[in-house]
Scaffold this active site. Structure first.
Site, PDB file in Angstrom:
ATOM      1  N   ASN A  59     -10.243  -0.383   0.556  1.00  8.70           N
ATOM      2  CA  ASN A  59      -8.790  -0.244   0.523  1.00  8.70           C
ATOM      3  C   ASN A  59      -8.293  -0.740  -0.846  1.00  8.70           C
ATOM      4  OD1 ASN A  59      -6.037  -0.568   0.792  1.00  8.70           O
ATOM      5  ND2 ASN A  59      -6.136  -1.577   2.785  1.00  8.70           N
ATOM      6  N   HIS A  88      -3.544   6.813   3.844  1.00 15.79           N
ATOM      7  CA  HIS A  88      -3.925   5.537   3.237  1.00 15.79           C
ATOM      8  C   HIS A  88      -5.356   5.221   3.647  1.00 15.79           C
ATOM      9  CE1 HIS A  88      -3.935   1.652   1.605  1.00 15.79           C
ATOM     10  NE2 HIS A  88      -3.823   0.991   2.744  1.00 15.79           N
ATOM     11  N   CYS A 128       0.812  -1.222   0.000  1.00 19.58           N
ATOM     12  CA  CYS A 128       0.000   0.000   0.000  1.00 19.58           C
ATOM     13  C   CYS A 128       0.843   1.269   0.000  1.00 19.58           C
ATOM     14  CB  CYS A 128      -0.935   0.008   1.199  1.00 19.58           C
ATOM     15  SG  CYS A 128      -1.941  -1.443   1.267  1.00 19.58           S
TER      16      CYS A 128
HETATM   17  N1  ACO Z   1     -18.156  -9.672   9.479  1.00 19.73           N
HETATM   18  C1  ACO Z   1     -18.550 -10.071  10.686  1.00 19.73           C
HETATM   19  N2  ACO Z   1     -17.677 -10.437  11.639  1.00 19.73           N
HETATM   20  C2  ACO Z   1     -16.369 -10.386  11.331  1.00 19.73           C
HETATM   21  C3  ACO Z   1     -15.906  -9.971  10.066  1.00 19.73           C
HETATM   22  C4  ACO Z   1     -16.866  -9.606   9.123  1.00 19.73           C
HETATM   23  N3  ACO Z   1     -16.523  -9.209   7.891  1.00 19.73           N
HETATM   24  N4  ACO Z   1     -14.569 -10.024  10.074  1.00 19.73           N
HETATM   25  C5  ACO Z   1     -14.189 -10.437  11.299  1.00 19.73           C
HETATM   26  N5  ACO Z   1     -15.279 -10.663  12.050  1.00 19.73           N
HETATM   27  C6  ACO Z   1     -15.333 -11.136  13.414  1.00 19.73           C
HETATM   28  C7  ACO Z   1     -14.071 -11.846  13.825  1.00 19.73           C
HETATM   29  O1  ACO Z   1     -14.136 -13.189  13.393  1.00 19.73           O
HETATM   30  C8  ACO Z   1     -14.121 -11.718  15.328  1.00 19.73           C
HETATM   31  O2  ACO Z   1     -14.976 -12.690  15.804  1.00 19.73           O
HETATM   32  P1  ACO Z   1     -14.602 -13.529  17.134  1.00 19.73           P
HETATM   33  O3  ACO Z   1     -14.470 -12.493  18.212  1.00 19.73           O
HETATM   34  O4  ACO Z   1     -15.759 -14.437  17.288  1.00 19.73           O
HETATM   35  O5  ACO Z   1     -13.304 -14.199  16.808  1.00 19.73           O
HETATM   36  C9  ACO Z   1     -14.820 -10.377  15.556  1.00 19.73           C
HETATM   37  O6  ACO Z   1     -15.421 -10.027  14.307  1.00 19.73           O
HETATM   38  C10 ACO Z   1     -13.917  -9.240  15.980  1.00 19.73           C
HETATM   39  O7  ACO Z   1     -12.717  -9.296  15.265  1.00 19.73           O
HETATM   40  P2  ACO Z   1     -11.596  -8.219  15.503  1.00 19.73           P
HETATM   41  O8  ACO Z   1     -10.380  -8.596  14.742  1.00 19.73           O
HETATM   42  O9  ACO Z   1     -11.466  -7.893  16.944  1.00 19.73           O
HETATM   43  O10 ACO Z   1     -12.278  -6.938  14.835  1.00 19.73           O
HETATM   44  P3  ACO Z   1     -11.699  -5.505  14.779  1.00 19.73           P
HETATM   45  O11 ACO Z   1     -12.550  -4.562  15.500  1.00 19.73           O
HETATM   46  O12 ACO Z   1     -10.222  -5.487  15.040  1.00 19.73           O
HETATM   47  O13 ACO Z   1     -11.873  -5.179  13.217  1.00 19.73           O
HETATM   48  C11 ACO Z   1     -10.611  -5.212  11.195  1.00 19.73           C
HETATM   49  C12 ACO Z   1     -11.294  -6.052  12.267  1.00 19.73           C
HETATM   50  C13 ACO Z   1     -11.631  -4.343  10.503  1.00 19.73           C
HETATM   51  C14 ACO Z   1      -9.964  -6.143  10.186  1.00 19.73           C
HETATM   52  C15 ACO Z   1      -9.540  -4.313  11.865  1.00 19.73           C
HETATM   53  O14 ACO Z   1      -8.709  -5.080  12.694  1.00 19.73           O
HETATM   54  C16 ACO Z   1      -8.689  -3.594  10.853  1.00 19.73           C
HETATM   55  O15 ACO Z   1      -9.146  -2.734  10.146  1.00 19.73           O
HETATM   56  N6  ACO Z   1      -7.401  -3.920  10.777  1.00 19.73           N
HETATM   57  C17 ACO Z   1      -6.517  -3.318   9.813  1.00 19.73           C
HETATM   58  C18 ACO Z   1      -6.802  -3.865   8.467  1.00 19.73           C
HETATM   59  C19 ACO Z   1      -6.041  -3.158   7.384  1.00 19.73           C
HETATM   60  O16 ACO Z   1      -5.898  -1.966   7.420  1.00 19.73           O
HETATM   61  N7  ACO Z   1      -5.563  -3.934   6.427  1.00 19.73           N
HETATM   62  C20 ACO Z   1      -4.875  -3.510   5.287  1.00 19.73           C
HETATM   63  C21 ACO Z   1      -3.737  -2.618   5.568  1.00 19.73           C
HETATM   64  S1  ACO Z   1      -2.401  -2.592   4.498  1.00 19.73           S
HETATM   65  C22 ACO Z   1      -2.919  -2.729   3.027  1.00 19.73           C
HETATM   66  O17 ACO Z   1      -3.627  -1.865   2.706  1.00 19.73           O
HETATM   67  C23 ACO Z   1      -2.653  -3.864   2.125  1.00 19.73           C
END
Ligand code: ACO
Length: 338
Positions: free
Chosen positions: A295, A265, A125
């Site tokens: 993203n 980003h 990214c």
């Molecule tokens: N729908 C419903 N539930 C979901 C989903 C979904 N799409 N995805 C995950 N969950 C669930 C998980 O399984 C978890 O369930 P569990 O507690 O039973 O295990 C629960 O939701 C909470 O998961 P968390 O990981 O705590 O959720 P969080 O609030 O951290 O949000 C997210 C997850 C959105 C992925 C966040 O961590 C995030 O944005 N991280 C950064 C991602 C990112 O920026 N990636 C790319 C960056 S670099 C690049 O651009 C290539």
């Protein structure tokens, strides 16, 4: 006396301007409601956890180079330059059309930029800002006059569409900029770039390279798809972008009060809010479009830059900060005076 072939490098460095921007996103919109039918998720979960409402998905046969070339054409039109005037094409991407030739070479062919040298740059990214810095070095040192920088990715081609943890986050697109020296003009004041390979496995695609080549077994195990530790990526994103922005401002001798616009980003609204908090910059100064595109990896900051530019968000003399992070871990921030 015979002139040294490197004599041109003894000239003083020069400031590099962004003289045109362009972007392209595919026509097909994939909404959160449609994703509800693919994996166990909900519009409410995606919107509240990420801020993303919809993303664009490339058409069958529409590759990274096609999107990149469309964005480039728009940037060239705005800059008022022809394809023959381009000396160098750099494409930041992790989803090249082919391992080789580079996507930049494919773009060259599509545009007819027959005088350009071409290569891809792999910084996930962060690819667009890394490429801007490389371009600026070539121009500042008088090696090239006109460089086409592109951030383009078709993440839909490496997403595991059965993995709700990742498939809701990403989209396809491309953004481009033409960089040139423009006498008496403003431009890229400074760029801070950094990486930390120790965090490589928090966001990566294990297969497809020589370590895990494409074999039927590896594909069956989905090793050719993107894997992410969401919580760790979130944490590192806020830390690394905060640090990059601070370092770039220090290098430029500016403070956050000097900035009129921040182009971050576009990964997650909560990451942008945390960054705004950390830097103590009002959220209104951030240009955000992730609600519409998700993203788009290397394209994200480039599309946002083009959008903000075309919306007239920048006045001549304004200080703008771009800040990114991505797989690697890679991160970077540029201060630009418009
Ligand atoms: N729908 C419903 N539930 C979901 C989903 C979904 N799409 N995805 C995950 N969950 C669930 C998980 O399984 C978890 O369930 P569990 O507690 O039973 O295990 C629960 O939701 C909470 O998961 P968390 O990981 O705590 O959720 P969080 O609030 O951290 O949000 C997210 C997850 C959105 C992925 C966040 O961590 C995030 O944005 N991280 C950064 C991602 C990112 O920026 N990636 C790319 C960056 S670099 C690049 O651009 C290539």
């Amino acid at each position: 006396m015979k002139k040294s072939p490197r004599a041109r490098h003894s000239q003083p460095n020069r400031t590099v301007s962004i003289v045109g921007t362009g972007s392209y996103v595919p026509e097909k919109i994939l909404t959160n409601a449609e994703l509800e039918r693919l994996v166990e998720t909900s519009d409410e979960w995606i919107t509240s956890r990420t801020g993303i409402r919809e993303r664009r998905i490339a058409a069958p046969g529409e590759h990274t180079s096609h999107m990149a070339a469309r964005a480039a054409e728009r940037a060239m039109e705005q800059a008022g330059i022809t394809a023959e005037q381009i000396d160098l094409i750099i494409v930041g991407t992790v989803t090249p059309d082919t391992a080789f030739p580079s996507t930049a070479c494919h773009v060259q062919r599509i545009l007819g930029a027959k005088n350009a040298a071409c290569f891809d740059l792999s910084a996930a990214c962060s690819g667009f800002l890394y490429a801007v810095e490389v371009a600026q070095q070539f121009i500042a040192n008088h090696t090239y006059e006109t460089v086409l920088v592109i951030g383009a990715d078709k993440l839909s081609s490496i997403v595991d569409w059965g993995d709700r943890n990742t498939c809701v986050l990403f989209g396809d697109g491309a953004g481009a900029a033409i960089l040139r020296y423009r006498a008496g003009s403003h431009g890229v004041i400074t760029t801070f770039m950094a990486s930390d390979g120790n965090f490589g496995d928090i966001l990566h695609m294990p297969g497809g390279g020589c370590a895990i080549p494409i074999t039927k077994d590896n594909v069956d195990e989905k090793l050719n798809t993107l894997k992410m530790n969401g919580r760790e990526t979130f944490k590192q994103a806020v830390l690394s972008m905060g640090s990059a922005a601070t370092k770039a401002l220090e290098q430029a001798g500016l403070t956050t009060d000097d900035l009129t616009c921040i182009i971050p980003h576009q990964a997650n609204m909560r990451i942008i809010e945390a960054l705004a908090d950390r830097l103590e910059i009002p959220l209104e100064k951030f240009h955000v479009n992730l609600d519409r595109y998700g993203n788009t990896s290397a394209a994200a900051v480039a599309i946002a830059l083009d959008e903000a530019n075309r919306e007239g968000r920048f006045k001549v003399g304004d200080y703008i900060l771009l800040v990114v992070f991505g797989g690697g871990l890679t991160y970077a921030s540029s201060v630009i005076q418009w």
